[in-house]
Design a protein around this motif. Structure first.
Motif, short mmCIF file in Angstrom:
data_model
loop_
_atom_site.label_atom_id
_atom_site.label_comp_id
_atom_site.label_asym_id
_atom_site.label_seq_id
_atom_site.Cartn_x
_atom_site.Cartn_y
_atom_site.Cartn_z
N ILE A 138 0.57 -1.20 0.03
CA ILE A 138 0.08 -0.07 0.16
C ILE A 138 0.85 0.58 0.34
N ILE A 143 -2.55 4.55 -4.20
CA ILE A 143 -4.23 3.74 -4.18
C ILE A 143 -4.77 4.46 -5.20
N TYR A 172 -11.09 3.62 -0.78
CA TYR A 172 -10.19 3.99 -0.91
C TYR A 172 -10.01 4.53 -0.27
N HIS A 174 -9.80 3.88 3.56
CA HIS A 174 -9.13 2.76 4.02
C HIS A 174 -8.18 2.94 3.98
N TYR A 175 -7.72 2.78 2.27
CA TYR A 175 -6.35 2.49 1.87
C TYR A 175 -5.49 3.06 2.63
N VAL A 178 -4.45 3.10 5.98
CA VAL A 178 -3.80 2.22 5.85
C VAL A 178 -2.11 2.85 5.76
N VAL A 216 -5.52 -7.59 -3.06
CA VAL A 216 -5.45 -7.95 -1.50
C VAL A 216 -6.39 -8.78 -1.28
N GLN A 256 -3.98 -6.48 5.85
CA GLN A 256 -4.33 -5.41 4.76
C GLN A 256 -5.04 -5.76 3.73
N ASN A 318 -6.06 -3.05 10.65
CA ASN A 318 -6.18 -2.55 8.69
C ASN A 318 -6.99 -3.67 7.80
#
Length: 500
Positions: A138, A143, A172, A174-175, A178, A216, A256, A318
């Protein structure tokens, strides 16, 4: 040798009998330290070769008052290996102890600081893993933005524009969370989602496609198998062990990933509390820390913990959780809330006012979920709540024809391998969609209907090499006639049923 020989042991005499090499550790010291009066006296003797610790080094304590030197213990293991008990050259042995559970031999080097390297979840040495470890998956600069995520979903999923937009934004954010962790010391909360929708509307397919596009790990589990810890069924931690297996036992990649818990509506509180609810409200309470973020000890390569399976610790902070369910009878709860006015008088509302609203689940609120049986703590950890649309006839026709891996394209490819062209008339596709609506199975009913009508065709085509084209008609779907079949040379054989 008797006990008296032990007490009258002479180091100089031992050097003549035992072929051992004494290491001189006094080379860096003064010459005065080489006097006989300053020589170190033996304190312990090997139980097997009877050499003192001044010659063979520190002894390995096997029992109180009994020690064995390194060389004697190693010779013992080597001799065991020659008889097939593991160790040494066991290529000809009949018994391989390395394959037996919970049996392993002592590595003597570990007693002197030369033990094996600690292994991580990959099965590789930790020092080597640090050198060969790839860059973090990530990256804040890599992203995919929400509009591109939705555009990629449009290639595989027909309709459900609102659901795709909600999921794209949530993933979007969320990562980004992370990748950054914190922004100006402000911790960003997780964007767990709760997705409602009728069966066959594409809930699972949306999540599976999203995980495939993002590359993922994804674990899809069923909430109906989860029970309270200590009862028959899967523990709550089993959902994390499935994600670890999907990530190839890679802990960092697992932390992740995405976990999709289907049939979440089956965890609602039971109306009758006469017996203990071990698969409903108690499971919701057990999942609270899991959804928020906690360290969970899960087995590696298995779904349940036991003494024979190694375990590792996974942090769920995460991990993105997406819960989905059909929530039957939720529409009645929503209708009762919307019909607030009296059914009599000038401001009366008709009771059947919302009966024709196919997308009434999109009007769901937190109060409706609580009335259904979801506890407030559980709902609070799923801040994003949305519903998918009910599929109509036109949308089912688009599902048959438009996606990259559409059902029609799959059958066209199958017949193309037999050098036969397959076509579906528009009226035939609408007839298939109407049959799927009658079964109330959503998009899942499309394939079962096509399988029924394509069975005879795919059975008969390999018999005749002259068939070059098959056209599926509406009459064939309505069982009023047969498909049109074209021969390779020229012309058409009208209304020829494949079964004939």
């Amino acid at each position: 040798m008797s006990d008296q020989d032990f007490r009258e042991f002479d180091p100089e005499e031992t050097n003549e009998v035992v072929d051992a090499e004494v290491v001189d550790n006094t080379s860096d010291k003064d010459d005065n330290s080489s006097n006989d009066n300053n020589e170190k006296k033996p304190t312990e003797f090997c139980y097997m070769c009877h050499r003192p610790d001044t010659i063979c080094g520190p002894l390995i304590k096997m029992a109180p008052g009994m020690g064995v030197c390194n060389e004697c213990l190693q010779r013992t293991f080597d001799s065991m290996g020659s008889f097939g008990f593991g160790g040494g050259d066991n290529s000809k042995s009949n018994m391989d102890m390395n394959k037996m559970p919970n049996i392993s031999f002592l590595n003597l080097g570990s007693l002197f600081g030369e033990g094996p390297k600690v292994k991580n979840a990959h099965g590789a040495a930790s020092s080597q893993a640090k050198e060969d470890r790839p860059a973090p998956a990530i990256d804040i600069n890599n992203i995919i933005p929400p509009h591109k995520i939705k555009a990629m979903l449009d290639d595989y999923v027909v309709g459900q524009d609102y659901a795709k937009k909600v999921m794209s934004v949530a993933v979007y954010n969320h990562y980004k969370r992370v990748a950054t962790g914190t922004m100006d010391d402000i911790e960003i909360e997780k964007s767990n989602m709760l997705m409602l929708g009728p069966t066959g509307s594409g809930k699972t397919y949306l999540v599976r496609t999203l995980a495939k596009l993002l590359d993922v790990p994804l674990a899809i589990t069923d909430a109906t198998s989860l029970t309270e810890a200590g009862y028959i069924g899967d523990d709550i931690e089993s959902v994390v062990s499935k994600l670890l297996a999907a990530a190839g036992n890679d802990v960092e990649r697992c932390q992740q990933g995405i976990i999709f818990i289907d049939e979440i509506d089956k965890l609602a509180k039971k109306k009758n509390a006469n017996q203990r609810d071990v698969s409903g409200e108690s499971v919701q309470q057990g999942m609270l820390k899991l959804l928020e973020g906690a360290d969970v000890e899960v087995p590696i390569g298995a779904s349940s913990k036991n003494a024979m399976v190694p375990t590792t610790t996974i942090n769920t902070r995460n991990i993105l959780f997406i819960c989905g369910g059909a929530f039957p009878a939720m529409d009645e709860i929503i209708k009762a809330r919307l019909n607030k006015h009296s059914s009599m008088g000038f401001m009366a509302d008709l009771k059947d006012k919302y009966d024709d609203d196919k997308n009434i689940l999109q009007k769901v609120t937190v109060e409706d979920l609580r009335e259904f049986g979801m506890i407030p703590e559980f709902i609070g950890r799923l801040p994003i709540v949305f519903a998918t649309e009910m599929l109509d006839e036109d949308m089912l026709v688009r599902i048959l024809r438009e996606p990259k891996n559409a059902i029609i394209k799959q059958y066209e490819k199958l017949l193309e391998l037999d050098e036969v062209k397959l076509e579906f008339e528009d009226a035939a596709l609408h007839a298939i969609a109407r049959k799927a609506l009658d079964k109330k199975l959503g998009a899942r009913g499309l394939r079962s209907i096509i399988e029924e009508f394509m069975l005879d065709i795919m059975y008969e085509i390999p018999k005749d090499d002259n068939i070059g084209q098959v056209i599926i008609t509406e009459d064939y779907i309505e069982k009023k006639g047969g498909p049109r079949i074209m021969v390779r040379s020229a012309g058409m054989i009208p209304e020829r049923a494949a079964a004939n």
